[in-house]
Design a protein around this motif. Sequence first.
Motif, mmCIF file in Angstrom:
data_model
loop_
_atom_site.group_PDB
_atom_site.id
_atom_site.type_symbol
_atom_site.label_atom_id
_atom_site.label_comp_id
_atom_site.label_asym_id
_atom_site.label_seq_id
_atom_site.Cartn_x
_atom_site.Cartn_y
_atom_site.Cartn_z
ATOM 1 N N SER A 171 15.175 59.634 -22.896
ATOM 2 C CA SER A 171 13.724 59.521 -23.069
ATOM 3 C C SER A 171 13.105 59.783 -21.711
ATOM 4 O O SER A 171 13.824 59.918 -20.715
ATOM 5 N N VAL A 194 14.926 58.465 -18.580
ATOM 6 C CA VAL A 194 15.668 57.215 -18.752
ATOM 7 C C VAL A 194 16.530 57.309 -20.011
ATOM 8 O O VAL A 194 16.284 58.142 -20.871
ATOM 9 N N ARG A 208 4.001 50.010 -29.181
ATOM 10 C CA ARG A 208 4.623 51.257 -29.628
ATOM 11 C C ARG A 208 3.849 51.892 -30.774
ATOM 12 O O ARG A 208 3.438 51.222 -31.711
ATOM 13 N N LEU A 384 6.018 55.645 -22.250
ATOM 14 C CA LEU A 384 7.401 56.038 -22.515
ATOM 15 C C LEU A 384 7.467 56.873 -23.787
ATOM 16 O O LEU A 384 6.952 56.463 -24.831
ATOM 17 N N ASN A 386 9.955 57.931 -26.315
ATOM 18 C CA ASN A 386 11.306 57.739 -26.831
ATOM 19 C C ASN A 386 11.537 58.836 -27.867
ATOM 20 O O ASN A 386 11.167 58.712 -29.025
ATOM 21 N N ALA A 389 14.244 58.124 -30.991
ATOM 22 C CA ALA A 389 13.792 57.116 -31.948
ATOM 23 C C ALA A 389 12.409 57.458 -32.500
ATOM 24 O O ALA A 389 12.000 56.932 -33.532
HETATM 25 C C1 LIG Z 1 14.461 54.124 -28.014
HETATM 26 O O1 LIG Z 1 14.262 53.428 -29.218
HETATM 27 C C2 LIG Z 1 15.445 52.868 -29.752
HETATM 28 C C3 LIG Z 1 15.100 52.269 -31.101
HETATM 29 O O2 LIG Z 1 13.843 51.634 -31.074
HETATM 30 C C4 LIG Z 1 15.985 51.827 -28.779
HETATM 31 O O3 LIG Z 1 17.192 51.291 -29.265
HETATM 32 C C5 LIG Z 1 16.224 52.491 -27.437
HETATM 33 O O4 LIG Z 1 16.636 51.521 -26.486
HETATM 34 C C6 LIG Z 1 14.955 53.153 -26.951
HETATM 35 N N1 LIG Z 1 15.212 53.865 -25.704
HETATM 36 C C7 LIG Z 1 14.502 53.651 -24.612
HETATM 37 C C8 LIG Z 1 14.859 54.457 -23.413
HETATM 38 O O5 LIG Z 1 13.591 52.841 -24.560
#
Ligand SMILES: *[C@@H]1O[C@H](CO)[C@@H](O)[C@H](O)[C@H]1NC(C)=O
Length: 485
Positions: A171, A194, A208, A384, A386, A389
């Motif tokens: 991400s 990240v 979110r 962020l 992501n 996800a």
């Molecule tokens: C992205 O989202 C998933 C599911 O919500 C989570 O498990 C994961 O840690 C997230 N990644 C970051 C970099 O926040």
Amino acid sequence: MAVIFIIFKILVLSLSNCFAEEINLYGDAGEAYAIDIYLGHPHQKFKLLVDTGSTTLAIAAYAREDSNIYFHSDNSSSLYNSGHKIQAAYTQGNWTGLLASDFIQFPSLNGLPEVRTDFALITESHDFFTKASAWQGLLGLAYMPVGAWGEAGSVESWLDAVDRNLNRPVSFYLKLCGPVSATNTTHYGYFNVVDDHTRNYNRNKTFRTPVLRKRWYEVGVIAIRVMSTKSNETNEVQVQDEVRDPDEEMCVKLNAVKSIVDSGTTQIKLPDKLFRQVVDELKNEFRKSEVILDEFWNGREAACWPEPQVWSLPWLAIDLLSADADNQYFTLEIPPQNYMLVVGVHNSSNTTGTVSTYCYKLGLEAGGTETVIGYIAMEGLQVLFNRSAGWIGFQSSECGSNARITGPYNASESLLSSCQLIRPVADVATSIKAAQWSLCGVFIIATSVIIYLLAPTVKSLCDRKVRRLQQISLSQTALVEQESE
Ligand SMILES: *[C@@H]1O[C@H](CO)[C@@H](O)[C@H](O)[C@H]1NC(C)=O
Ligand SMILES: *[C@@H]1O[C@H](CO)[C@@H](O)[C@H](O)[C@H]1NC(C)=O
Ligand SMILES: *[C@@H]1O[C@H](CO)[C@@H](O)[C@H](O)[C@H]1NC(C)=O
Ligand SMILES: *[C@@H]1O[C@H](CO)[C@@H](O)[C@H](O)[C@H]1NC(C)=O
Ligand SMILES: *[C@@H]1O[C@H](CO)[C@@H](O)[C@H](O)[C@H]1NC(C)=O
Ligand SMILES: *[C@@H]1O[C@H](CO)[C@@H](O)[C@H](O)[C@H]1NC(C)=O
Ligand SMILES: *[C@@H]1O[C@H](CO)[C@@H](O)[C@H](O)[C@H]1NC(C)=O
Ligand SMILES: *[C@@H]1O[C@H](CO)[C@@H](O)[C@H](O)[C@H]1NC(C)=O
Ligand SMILES: *[C@@H]1O[C@H](CO)[C@@H](O)[C@H](O)[C@H]1NC(C)=O
């Protein structure tokens, strides 16, 4: 011991090195934020705009009239040039290029491996690079379906290449801080890649919003409104417990075509009618203290003052669908310093000394039918993306304006249905066919704003410096540049 060992191992494997946060984004007034990259072997250094509104990396590969900084493809021993032609056209310009691949590395992101990525070598362009642009290309951060397509199929984006190389999804976040100071319009910020194990040192609550379709970062915008000046933190806490239903007509209109989060666009773009509505409210608030001509409010002109302005205008609220429940939303609260965009600070000397002028432009624009959340709505926040996800997380941050986030607020029914956010996704064949055009669509947004700001504003500032200064010495009130029709 075993547990400790595993934790230790995870930390080592994560992109922890990336985390040494350093300022790595800079941009000139009105232009998006750019990052330094190394391309090819031996390394050639460039600045690319970080653009969540497009997918394919594209870089100038020829000398332009006003810049001789470009990728010397002959000089890279690792370049693979497919020879396939690729092009993008948009309202005010276009470029033509060749599909290639080469190694890319980010000097500011130590933990990130150098990867081979597909990209477009721009060999010809019209009105794409602006005269003043300090950047040489775009770093597209959106999803594959809106990337360029070559004869061999889709063109891999840089982030997809990183995913493939690390064998896990990554991400990224943007922390945009706005101008360096009241007298320096250069804006700065942080970009970082990240993974799921990277520690987030910002402990502020993450709000979110779901990515509704993984093409651009398409989100559900429930409302964009002017906050009442009477509302303040104490009574906001009270409203939080109430059921607050959105203005359905507004949210249906905002998302009728699509609403995207686009760091490559400067302003917040609203469908025409809603733009009028929001701007009229702002204008009325402003009239109470000072007068600015309509040319400012319709976004055409910059307004200039002899000293930096502290705004007592109302805040803007952007309500976004929450990823936690489909009847919930949260609010990005944007202070006036974000949307009263500084577009230029100019010093000039006259016989008695130096005179400075501070010029501002409205950070809102009428955008036809679409809604675009440009970077001014992200300044002061840590955002962020992501990718895997499919959500975007907003946190308040320590840099930039004091933008904040409140909520969540509850509506009485599903916002997905009341705002008509669920629409059938075009089938794969259609989206492939549409892809060339999708790419173009994004460029319209990214570039037209840049040109818009630079051409009528900054250029005319230089041309008409003398006249404007005379105006200022005549009157110390708000002044507006008038474009000679
Ligand atoms: C992205 O989202 C998933 C599911 O919500 C989570 O498990 C994961 O840690 C997230 N990644 C970051 C970099 O926040
Ligand atoms: C081309 O590569 C050589 C080394 O192979 C280097 O010395 C030279 O500076 C490079 N030129 C450009 C324009 O990057
Ligand atoms: C790009 O724009 C220029 C000027 O408007 C035009 O002459 C040219 O044909 C266009 N090229 C493409 C590939 O669309
Ligand atoms: C504005 O700030 C940038 C970044 O700190 C700096 O490089 C630049 O020289 C400054 N410009 C002026 C005119 O002070
Ligand atoms: C909020 O309310 C307090 C007292 O209730 C008042 O002093 C303050 O000025 C208000 N803030 C704003 C921004 O109106
Ligand atoms: C808001 O909705 C959530 C989820 O539907 C529910 O858990 C929560 O109790 C509601 N809060 C209020 C104040 O109604
Ligand atoms: C303009 O002049 C002021 C004071 O003389 C100085 O602080 C500022 O950095 C100058 N700004 C630019 C853009 O040169
Ligand atoms: C020159 O600048 C000073 C401020 O430094 C201002 O007071 C004066 O009116 C200006 N003169 C002219 C002719 O614009
Ligand atoms: C958390 O948010 C507050 C403002 O709400 C800010 O002052 C603080 O610096 C933020 N913390 C971090 C780590 O960014």
